[in-house]
Motif scaffolding. Sequence first.
Motif, PDB file in Angstrom:
ATOM      1  N   TRP A  16      14.299 -22.277  21.861  1.00  0.00           N
ATOM      2  CA  TRP A  16      13.383 -21.232  21.419  1.00  0.00           C
ATOM      3  C   TRP A  16      14.155 -20.029  20.870  1.00  0.00           C
ATOM      4  O   TRP A  16      13.858 -19.513  19.783  1.00  0.00           O
ATOM      5  N   VAL A  17      15.153 -19.600  21.626  1.00  0.00           N
ATOM      6  CA  VAL A  17      15.946 -18.434  21.232  1.00  0.00           C
ATOM      7  C   VAL A  17      16.737 -18.716  19.953  1.00  0.00           C
ATOM      8  O   VAL A  17      16.960 -17.812  19.138  1.00  0.00           O
ATOM      9  N   ALA A  18      17.138 -19.952  19.744  1.00  0.00           N
ATOM     10  CA  ALA A  18      17.853 -20.311  18.521  1.00  0.00           C
ATOM     11  C   ALA A  18      17.006 -20.043  17.277  1.00  0.00           C
ATOM     12  O   ALA A  18      17.533 -19.761  16.207  1.00  0.00           O
ATOM     13  N   VAL A  19      15.689 -20.104  17.440  1.00  0.00           N
ATOM     14  CA  VAL A  19      14.773 -19.855  16.315  1.00  0.00           C
ATOM     15  C   VAL A  19      14.446 -18.375  16.192  1.00  0.00           C
ATOM     16  O   VAL A  19      14.500 -17.798  15.102  1.00  0.00           O
ATOM     17  N   THR A  20      14.107 -17.739  17.313  1.00  0.00           N
ATOM     18  CA  THR A  20      13.563 -16.380  17.268  1.00  0.00           C
ATOM     19  C   THR A  20      14.587 -15.287  17.547  1.00  0.00           C
ATOM     20  O   THR A  20      14.377 -14.133  17.167  1.00  0.00           O
ATOM     21  N   GLY A  21      15.660 -15.632  18.261  1.00  0.00           N
ATOM     22  CA  GLY A  21      16.630 -14.612  18.655  1.00  0.00           C
ATOM     23  C   GLY A  21      16.172 -13.759  19.813  1.00  0.00           C
ATOM     24  O   GLY A  21      16.834 -12.788  20.181  1.00  0.00           O
ATOM     25  N   THR A  22      15.022 -14.116  20.413  1.00  0.00           N
ATOM     26  CA  THR A  22      14.485 -13.364  21.556  1.00  0.00           C
ATOM     27  C   THR A  22      14.005 -14.333  22.631  1.00  0.00           C
ATOM     28  O   THR A  22      13.735 -15.503  22.348  1.00  0.00           O
ATOM     29  N   ILE A  23      13.871 -13.823  23.854  1.00  0.00           N
ATOM     30  CA  ILE A  23      13.367 -14.641  24.960  1.00  0.00           C
ATOM     31  C   ILE A  23      11.864 -14.404  25.086  1.00  0.00           C
ATOM     32  O   ILE A  23      11.430 -13.307  25.441  1.00  0.00           O
ATOM     33  N   ASP A  24      11.098 -15.430  24.790  1.00  0.00           N
ATOM     34  CA  ASP A  24       9.640 -15.338  24.795  1.00  0.00           C
ATOM     35  C   ASP A  24       9.089 -15.790  26.149  1.00  0.00           C
ATOM     36  O   ASP A  24       9.632 -16.719  26.760  1.00  0.00           O
ATOM     37  N   PRO A  25       7.995 -15.176  26.641  1.00  0.00           N
ATOM     38  CA  PRO A  25       7.397 -15.625  27.911  1.00  0.00           C
ATOM     39  C   PRO A  25       7.008 -17.101  27.908  1.00  0.00           C
ATOM     40  O   PRO A  25       7.117 -17.777  28.934  1.00  0.00           O
ATOM     41  N   HIS A  26       6.567 -17.608  26.762  1.00  0.00           N
ATOM     42  CA  HIS A  26       6.217 -19.026  26.694  1.00  0.00           C
ATOM     43  C   HIS A  26       7.447 -19.910  26.880  1.00  0.00           C
ATOM     44  O   HIS A  26       7.364 -20.993  27.480  1.00  0.00           O
ATOM     45  N   ALA A  27       8.575 -19.461  26.388  1.00  0.00           N
ATOM     46  CA  ALA A  27       9.824 -20.207  26.609  1.00  0.00           C
ATOM     47  C   ALA A  27      10.160 -20.248  28.096  1.00  0.00           C
ATOM     48  O   ALA A  27      10.661 -21.263  28.610  1.00  0.00           O
ATOM     49  N   LEU A  28       9.872 -19.168  28.795  1.00  0.00           N
ATOM     50  CA  LEU A  28      10.146 -19.130  30.236  1.00  0.00           C
ATOM     51  C   LEU A  28       9.228 -20.075  31.008  1.00  0.00           C
ATOM     52  O   LEU A  28       9.603 -20.576  32.071  1.00  0.00           O
ATOM     53  N   LEU A  29       8.026 -20.344  30.470  1.00  0.00           N
ATOM     54  CA  LEU A  29       7.156 -21.352  31.091  1.00  0.00           C
ATOM     55  C   LEU A  29       7.799 -22.734  31.017  1.00  0.00           C
ATOM     56  O   LEU A  29       7.724 -23.513  31.966  1.00  0.00           O
ATOM     57  N   LEU A  30       8.423 -23.031  29.881  1.00  0.00           N
ATOM     58  CA  LEU A  30       9.115 -24.312  29.745  1.00  0.00           C
ATOM     59  C   LEU A  30      10.279 -24.399  30.734  1.00  0.00           C
ATOM     60  O   LEU A  30      10.522 -25.443  31.341  1.00  0.00           O
ATOM     61  N   PHE A  31      10.990 -23.293  30.881  1.00  0.00           N
ATOM     62  CA  PHE A  31      12.062 -23.216  31.872  1.00  0.00           C
ATOM     63  C   PHE A  31      11.511 -23.493  33.270  1.00  0.00           C
ATOM     64  O   PHE A  31      12.086 -24.271  34.046  1.00  0.00           O
ATOM     65  N   LEU A  32      10.391 -22.876  33.602  1.00  0.00           N
ATOM     66  CA  LEU A  32       9.812 -23.012  34.935  1.00  0.00           C
ATOM     67  C   LEU A  32       9.392 -24.450  35.217  1.00  0.00           C
ATOM     68  O   LEU A  32       9.541 -24.940  36.341  1.00  0.00           O
ATOM     69  N   ILE A  33       8.884 -25.141  34.200  1.00  0.00           N
ATOM     70  CA  ILE A  33       8.487 -26.538  34.382  1.00  0.00           C
ATOM     71  C   ILE A  33       9.697 -27.386  34.786  1.00  0.00           C
ATOM     72  O   ILE A  33       9.649 -28.138  35.764  1.00  0.00           O
ATOM     73  N   ILE A  34      10.805 -27.266  34.044  1.00  0.00           N
ATOM     74  CA  ILE A  34      11.979 -28.088  34.356  1.00  0.00           C
ATOM     75  C   ILE A  34      12.617 -27.656  35.671  1.00  0.00           C
ATOM     76  O   ILE A  34      13.085 -28.491  36.455  1.00  0.00           O
ATOM     77  N   PHE A  35      12.618 -26.363  35.936  1.00  0.00           N
ATOM     78  CA  PHE A  35      13.175 -25.856  37.192  1.00  0.00           C
ATOM     79  C   PHE A  35      12.421 -26.443  38.392  1.00  0.00           C
ATOM     80  O   PHE A  35      13.041 -26.825  39.400  1.00  0.00           O
ATOM     81  N   THR A  36      11.102 -26.548  38.287  1.00  0.00           N
ATOM     82  CA  THR A  36      10.293 -27.091  39.378  1.00  0.00           C
ATOM     83  C   THR A  36      10.394 -28.611  39.444  1.00  0.00           C
ATOM     84  O   THR A  36      10.283 -29.204  40.523  1.00  0.00           O
ATOM     85  N   TRP A  37      10.608 -29.247  38.306  1.00  0.00           N
ATOM     86  CA  TRP A  37      10.728 -30.703  38.234  1.00  0.00           C
ATOM     87  C   TRP A  37      12.028 -31.206  38.835  1.00  0.00           C
ATOM     88  O   TRP A  37      12.084 -32.315  39.398  1.00  0.00           O
ATOM     89  N   THR A  38      13.089 -30.413  38.772  1.00  0.00           N
ATOM     90  CA  THR A  38      14.423 -30.888  39.152  1.00  0.00           C
ATOM     91  C   THR A  38      14.526 -31.338  40.609  1.00  0.00           C
ATOM     92  O   THR A  38      15.085 -32.426  40.871  1.00  0.00           O
ATOM     93  N   PRO A  39      14.028 -30.594  41.613  1.00  0.00           N
ATOM     94  CA  PRO A  39      14.200 -31.063  42.999  1.00  0.00           C
ATOM     95  C   PRO A  39      13.556 -32.417  43.294  1.00  0.00           C
ATOM     96  O   PRO A  39      14.243 -33.308  43.825  1.00  0.00           O
ATOM     97  N   PRO A  40      12.271 -32.644  42.961  1.00  0.00           N
ATOM     98  CA  PRO A  40      11.733 -33.974  43.276  1.00  0.00           C
ATOM     99  C   PRO A  40      12.393 -35.084  42.469  1.00  0.00           C
ATOM    100  O   PRO A  40      12.500 -36.223  42.942  1.00  0.00           O
ATOM    101  N   HIS A  41      12.823 -34.756  41.268  1.00  0.00           N
ATOM    102  CA  HIS A  41      13.543 -35.736  40.447  1.00  0.00           C
ATOM    103  C   HIS A  41      14.838 -36.162  41.129  1.00  0.00           C
ATOM    104  O   HIS A  41      15.091 -37.360  41.314  1.00  0.00           O
TER     105      HIS A  41
END
Length: 317
Positions: free
Chosen positions: A174-199
């Motif tokens: 996301w940042v590679a396109v916009t140069g900024t950290i967007d809240p929606h990008a952080l939602l994607l981060f949160l999904i993978i962060f939560t997915w990692t332990p059960p995985h």
Amino acid sequence: MSRTLEATSPRTGDQAPPLQHLLQHWRDYYELTKPGVVALMVFTAVVGNLLASPGTIPWNALIVGNIGIALAAGSAAAINHLVDRRVDARMKRTEGRPLPTGHLRTGHAIFFAGALGVSGLSLLYFAVNPLTAWLTFGSLIGYAFIYTLFLKRATPQNIVIGGAAGAAPPVLGWVAVTGTIDPHALLLFLIIFTWTPPHFWALAIHRREEYASVDIPMLPVTHGDRFTRWQILFYTVLLVGVTMLPFVTGMSGPLYLVGATVLGARYLWFGVEMLRRNEDRSLPMRSFGYSIVYLMALFAFLLLDAYLPIALAPLLG
């Protein structure tokens, strides 16, 4: 001679010219990068690219940015191989890796990891934007050094804390396109962060004895099988809730909601069945395998939900 000693001993062909050495050992270098893991990371970064600019293709970020991200991720993976080479030699799952077997020498792997890291970060800094380069550097340090060198051997919550590094790619995309950290990008981060332990804990249950034999405090080793299964179910429930956030916040629409609900229901089934059928030794690895399909499909639904209406708009007038 032990596998550990083999990893640092010279082998026939080590003094070959660089090009000949690469031709002889390219598969070993390729394996050092953990290509399957990197491919999944780049896929989520691509989704981040495309969601940051719906309706247009950000070619520079899509091509140059993801090459840089892939190189940096490969560097982190190679460093992980280096740090864990002695432990890997004692575990059945990893004993065939290039360093424990002695296919590559430690010095070669160090040079390879450094070359990948410098190349990837330089590409991102000069050809994409500095913020993407710095965030990628932070992710590399987080996985290759903070997680691999310290957290992995320090706490059974290693994968929970260390999962932040692995969750970064969609933000990087996301940042590679916009140069900024967007809240929606952080939602994607949160999904993978939560997915990692059960995985990962599903794999750790399957390999519990191996982790115990090398004194790595994975959750099944320190807290037992049953406790870990409860934690997998807890995090899966949490994950399903987190995956609803893109719809709740208006980031995604009904198509994503349907996909996330169906995928999440199946993942929850695995969590419940792992508790109910403790004697079924195949379930942890089946859950582990499904978790990879789950994440890829979930991010594919994010992409379809964003781009399908755009693709159909000319047909619908």
